[in-house]
Write an enzyme that holds these catalytic residues in place. Structure first.
Site, PDB file in Angstrom:
ATOM      1  N   ALA A 144      26.785  27.937  27.883  1.00 53.88           N
ATOM      2  CA  ALA A 144      26.726  27.081  28.879  1.00 53.88           C
ATOM      3  C   ALA A 144      27.590  27.925  30.198  1.00 53.88           C
ATOM      4  O   ALA A 144      28.295  27.204  30.791  1.00 53.88           O
ATOM      5  CB  ALA A 144      27.039  25.833  28.933  1.00 53.88           C
ATOM      6  N   GLY A 183      18.392  31.733  51.935  1.00 50.98           N
ATOM      7  CA  GLY A 183      17.903  30.593  50.889  1.00 50.98           C
ATOM      8  C   GLY A 183      18.751  29.334  51.241  1.00 50.98           C
ATOM      9  O   GLY A 183      19.516  29.261  52.372  1.00 50.98           O
ATOM     10  N   ILE A 185      21.772  28.283  49.731  1.00 53.24           N
ATOM     11  CA  ILE A 185      23.226  28.242  50.013  1.00 53.24           C
ATOM     12  C   ILE A 185      23.608  28.916  51.638  1.00 53.24           C
ATOM     13  O   ILE A 185      24.215  28.463  52.002  1.00 53.24           O
ATOM     14  CB  ILE A 185      23.686  29.021  48.773  1.00 53.24           C
ATOM     15  N   HIS A 431      13.966  -3.125  54.885  1.00 44.96           N
ATOM     16  CA  HIS A 431      13.928  -2.700  56.485  1.00 44.96           C
ATOM     17  C   HIS A 431      15.306  -3.091  57.223  1.00 44.96           C
ATOM     18  O   HIS A 431      16.020  -3.996  56.972  1.00 44.96           O
ATOM     19  CB  HIS A 431      13.010  -3.552  57.127  1.00 44.96           C
TER      20      HIS A 431
HETATM   21  P1  FAD Z   1      28.388  26.752  35.581  1.00 49.23           P
HETATM   22  O1  FAD Z   1      28.555  25.375  36.583  1.00 49.23           O
HETATM   23  O2  FAD Z   1      28.527  28.144  36.333  1.00 49.23           O
HETATM   24  O3  FAD Z   1      29.603  26.706  34.695  1.00 49.23           O
HETATM   25  C1  FAD Z   1      29.780  27.808  33.702  1.00 49.23           C
HETATM   26  C2  FAD Z   1      31.256  27.805  33.320  1.00 49.23           C
HETATM   27  O4  FAD Z   1      31.126  28.845  32.157  1.00 49.23           O
HETATM   28  C3  FAD Z   1      32.171  28.139  34.327  1.00 49.23           C
HETATM   29  O5  FAD Z   1      33.291  27.077  34.395  1.00 49.23           O
HETATM   30  C4  FAD Z   1      32.829  29.403  33.618  1.00 49.23           C
HETATM   31  O6  FAD Z   1      34.152  29.513  33.997  1.00 49.23           O
HETATM   32  C5  FAD Z   1      32.563  29.485  32.363  1.00 49.23           C
HETATM   33  N1  FAD Z   1      32.462  30.515  31.496  1.00 49.23           N
HETATM   34  C6  FAD Z   1      31.296  31.595  31.713  1.00 49.23           C
HETATM   35  N2  FAD Z   1      31.720  32.742  30.941  1.00 49.23           N
HETATM   36  C7  FAD Z   1      32.735  32.149  30.060  1.00 49.23           C
HETATM   37  C8  FAD Z   1      33.532  32.726  28.975  1.00 49.23           C
HETATM   38  N3  FAD Z   1      33.069  34.060  28.229  1.00 49.23           N
HETATM   39  N4  FAD Z   1      34.516  32.113  28.239  1.00 49.23           N
HETATM   40  C9  FAD Z   1      34.705  30.831  28.907  1.00 49.23           C
HETATM   41  N5  FAD Z   1      34.179  30.073  29.893  1.00 49.23           N
HETATM   42  C10 FAD Z   1      33.261  30.871  30.340  1.00 49.23           C
HETATM   43  N6  FAD Z   1      23.323  22.598  42.388  1.00 49.23           N
HETATM   44  C11 FAD Z   1      22.884  21.334  42.659  1.00 49.23           C
HETATM   45  O7  FAD Z   1      22.450  20.900  41.752  1.00 49.23           O
HETATM   46  N7  FAD Z   1      22.872  20.668  43.837  1.00 49.23           N
HETATM   47  C12 FAD Z   1      23.748  21.396  45.041  1.00 49.23           C
HETATM   48  O8  FAD Z   1      23.881  20.877  45.892  1.00 49.23           O
HETATM   49  C13 FAD Z   1      24.329  22.725  44.740  1.00 49.23           C
HETATM   50  N8  FAD Z   1      25.014  23.345  45.473  1.00 49.23           N
HETATM   51  C14 FAD Z   1      25.454  24.856  45.218  1.00 49.23           C
HETATM   52  C15 FAD Z   1      26.104  25.159  46.388  1.00 49.23           C
HETATM   53  C16 FAD Z   1      26.589  26.573  45.867  1.00 49.23           C
HETATM   54  C17 FAD Z   1      27.572  27.145  47.227  1.00 49.23           C
HETATM   55  C18 FAD Z   1      26.614  27.023  44.583  1.00 49.23           C
HETATM   56  C19 FAD Z   1      27.246  28.423  44.527  1.00 49.23           C
HETATM   57  C20 FAD Z   1      25.786  26.381  43.700  1.00 49.23           C
HETATM   58  C21 FAD Z   1      25.556  25.141  44.091  1.00 49.23           C
HETATM   59  N9  FAD Z   1      24.319  24.509  43.078  1.00 49.23           N
HETATM   60  C22 FAD Z   1      24.100  23.325  43.269  1.00 49.23           C
HETATM   61  C23 FAD Z   1      24.235  25.338  41.676  1.00 49.23           C
HETATM   62  C24 FAD Z   1      25.036  24.665  40.583  1.00 49.23           C
HETATM   63  O9  FAD Z   1      26.241  24.923  41.010  1.00 49.23           O
HETATM   64  C25 FAD Z   1      24.808  25.253  39.143  1.00 49.23           C
HETATM   65  O10 FAD Z   1      23.271  25.159  39.038  1.00 49.23           O
HETATM   66  C26 FAD Z   1      25.409  24.640  38.081  1.00 49.23           C
HETATM   67  O11 FAD Z   1      26.817  24.834  38.499  1.00 49.23           O
HETATM   68  C27 FAD Z   1      25.157  25.412  36.929  1.00 49.23           C
HETATM   69  O12 FAD Z   1      25.733  24.674  35.965  1.00 49.23           O
HETATM   70  P2  FAD Z   1      26.086  25.321  34.474  1.00 49.23           P
HETATM   71  O13 FAD Z   1      26.755  24.328  33.699  1.00 49.23           O
HETATM   72  O14 FAD Z   1      24.974  25.993  33.987  1.00 49.23           O
HETATM   73  O15 FAD Z   1      27.138  26.544  34.904  1.00 49.23           O
END
Ligand code: FAD
Length: 452
Positions: A144, A183, A185, A431
């Site tokens: 993840a 896009g 963001i 409403h």
């Molecule tokens: P992530 O949240 O990216 O988490 C992955 C984690 O893995 C991180 O903490 C990282 O440190 C850790 N990691 C990676 N590699 C390693 C490793 N080798 N060892 C240990 N740890 C590791 N989504 C929405 O649904 N609504 C929104 O309004 C929205 N707004 C956004 C605004 C911005 C500016 C951005 C950048 C994104 C936004 N998103 C939004 C998208 C959303 O943030 C992501 O879809 C979501 O965080 C994905 O979750 P995830 O658990 O897949 O990964």
């Protein structure tokens, strides 16, 4: 170095990973979760939450600015904003949520280890961090690791060239900001900076902004950007930045900061995924209906598994994987994933778009005919329903307008529960609320809207 064993190891404590850990802990699975950064991932630390905090602050500031001598009869002294204080308020929210996520995982019985993880083989992961080195052997491993901003080779991040992460930490307002990539963001942050007082220029390579949404949905956003003084260059390609000038194939754009928001790439490199030779789907890890990868016992959830890269999709996958590993008969059977652009006005989509599915029709109800929208000065926009002609099943719902993100739950529930036009049309909507637009769109589809 210590050797640890567990039933479930999760790499990454973003919305996908931490939800998986909480649910697995609740279900009694012996769970370890690893993250090299603070829990909460992109979403909590540098994504959804910080961006919405900045958008809110910018909106409040802008409202006071434009309220002066407006139709509401409000007069206010010229407002000022201390961006450093705004950012520290935002950081406070993030810190509270970091602690909240840690606490929830602990309460559920999942162990959080801080460190960087790398696969040694399909069952073993090495974690290196400030707490030392661990080799963790697990029956099941969930990848993840999320995503990172895409960098353009001719606009490398650093100095005045920012990704969304640095833009969300600026403590001085740039007088001029160029946003490369129109896009969601780029537009969310670009709009916020425009409302705070920056002169914003958006450079988009496609021939229109938010190219993944249809024109009717994006038109109110484009109109509003114009009203906010944002310059939009479409069909334009950025080429480089030097001496405070961004060069593009349509001319030069003076800029103090350049925000590059051209997409996000999955974080699958540097963690040993290549050596495992998992089947990929483009840059993403291919998964089945239970989020299992091509290697038995290895699962992947969230942004590493592809579009839509959204926090709530990652969470739903994380929850499902935990249930699956606890032996529950679950698989990915979601009918629709809502998506929101927190632009001005907001866009929300769920399910099929007009013309996407054969045998469907669509109808729109304009917010200009909604009393609540009038009282909130938010008449721009509409609610739209896409339905199947044969049985009136609602297959898609979209809206554009102020506060429309709050309709996303109603949209998802309607589609997930297989609602018909008649079901929503016959449901009493309070409403005066903008949500009446949903009922009215369905009534309009049935040929008897009441307020238009
Ligand atoms: P992530 O949240 O990216 O988490 C992955 C984690 O893995 C991180 O903490 C990282 O440190 C850790 N990691 C990676 N590699 C390693 C490793 N080798 N060892 C240990 N740890 C590791 N989504 C929405 O649904 N609504 C929104 O309004 C929205 N707004 C956004 C605004 C911005 C500016 C951005 C950048 C994104 C936004 N998103 C939004 C998208 C959303 O943030 C992501 O879809 C979501 O965080 C994905 O979750 P995830 O658990 O897949 O990964």
């Amino acid at each position: 170095m210590s050797d640890l064993k567990c039933k479930l190891l999760i790499i990454g404590a973003g919305p996908g990973g931490y939800v998986c850990a909480i649910r697995a802990g609740q279900l009694g699975l012996d769970t370890i979760i690893v993250d090299e950064a603070r829990p909460g991932g992109t979403c909590l630390n540098v994504g959804c939450i910080p961006s919405k905090a900045l958008i809110h602050a910018a909106e409040e500031f802008h409202r006071i600015t434009v309220a002066n001598d407006g139709p509401l009869g409000i007069t206010a002294a010229a407002p000022r904003i201390d961006l450093a204080r705004t950012i520290s308020w935002k950081d406070g929210i993030v810190a509270r949520l970091n602690a909240g996520v840690s606490g929830l995982m602990k309460k559920a019985g999942a162990r959080l280890i801080t460190g960087s993880a790398r696969f040694l083989d399909g069952k073993t992961v090495r974690v290196e961090g400030a707490e030392g080195v661990h080799e963790i052997r697990a029956e099941h491993i969930v990848i993840a690791t999320g995503s990172a901003p895409v960098e353009l080779p001719f606009l490398p991040f650093g100095g005045d060239i920012l990704s969304s992460t640095e833009a969300l930490a600026l403590t001085d307002l740039p007088a001029r900001m160029a946003v490369v990539g129109g896009g969601y963001i780029g537009l969310e942050l670009g709009t916020a900076f425009a409302k705070l007082g920056s002169k914003v220029t958006v450079i988009e390579a496609e021939d229109r902004l938010l190219p993944t949404y249809d024109k009717a949905l994006t038109a109110p956003v484009v109109k509003r950007l114009k009203a906010l003084g944002v310059t939009v260059m479409t069909g334009a390609k950025a080429q480089g930045f030097a001496g405070g000038v961004l060069s593009t194939d349509q001319g030069e754009v003076p800029a103090d900061k350049v925000l590059v928001t051209v997409g996000r790439r999955p974080r699958t490199q540097g963690i040993g995924v290549e050596e495992l030779a998992l089947t990929m789907s483009g840059p993403f890890i291919r998964i089945d209906q239970t989020c299992q990868s091509s290697m038995k016992g290895i699962y992947a959830i969230g942004d590493v598994t592809g579009e839509p890269m959204l926090a709530h999709r990652a969470m739903a996958q994380g929850e499902m994987v935990a249930e699956h590993l606890a032996g529950h008969p679950v698989e990915w059977d979601k009918q629709a994933i809502p998506a929101v652009c927190f632009t001005d006005p907001e866009i929300v989509t769920c399910g099929a778009l007009p013309g996407e599915v054969e045998g469907t029709k669509s109808a729109e109800f304009p917010l200009a005919a909604n009393g609540r929208a009038m009282t909130c000065e938010s008449e721009a926009g509409f609610v739209r329903v896409v339905w199947r002609e044969s049985d009136h099943a609602v297959l898609g719902l979209q809206a554009v307008g102020a506060h429309m993100s709050e309709l996303s739950a109603a949209f998802s529930i309607a589609i997930e529960m297989g609602a018909r036009l008649e079901d929503i049309g016959a449901t009493i909507h309070a409403h005066p609320t903008q949500s009446e637009g949903l009922q009215e769109a369905c009534l309009k589809a049935l040929g008897h809207a009441l307020h238009i």
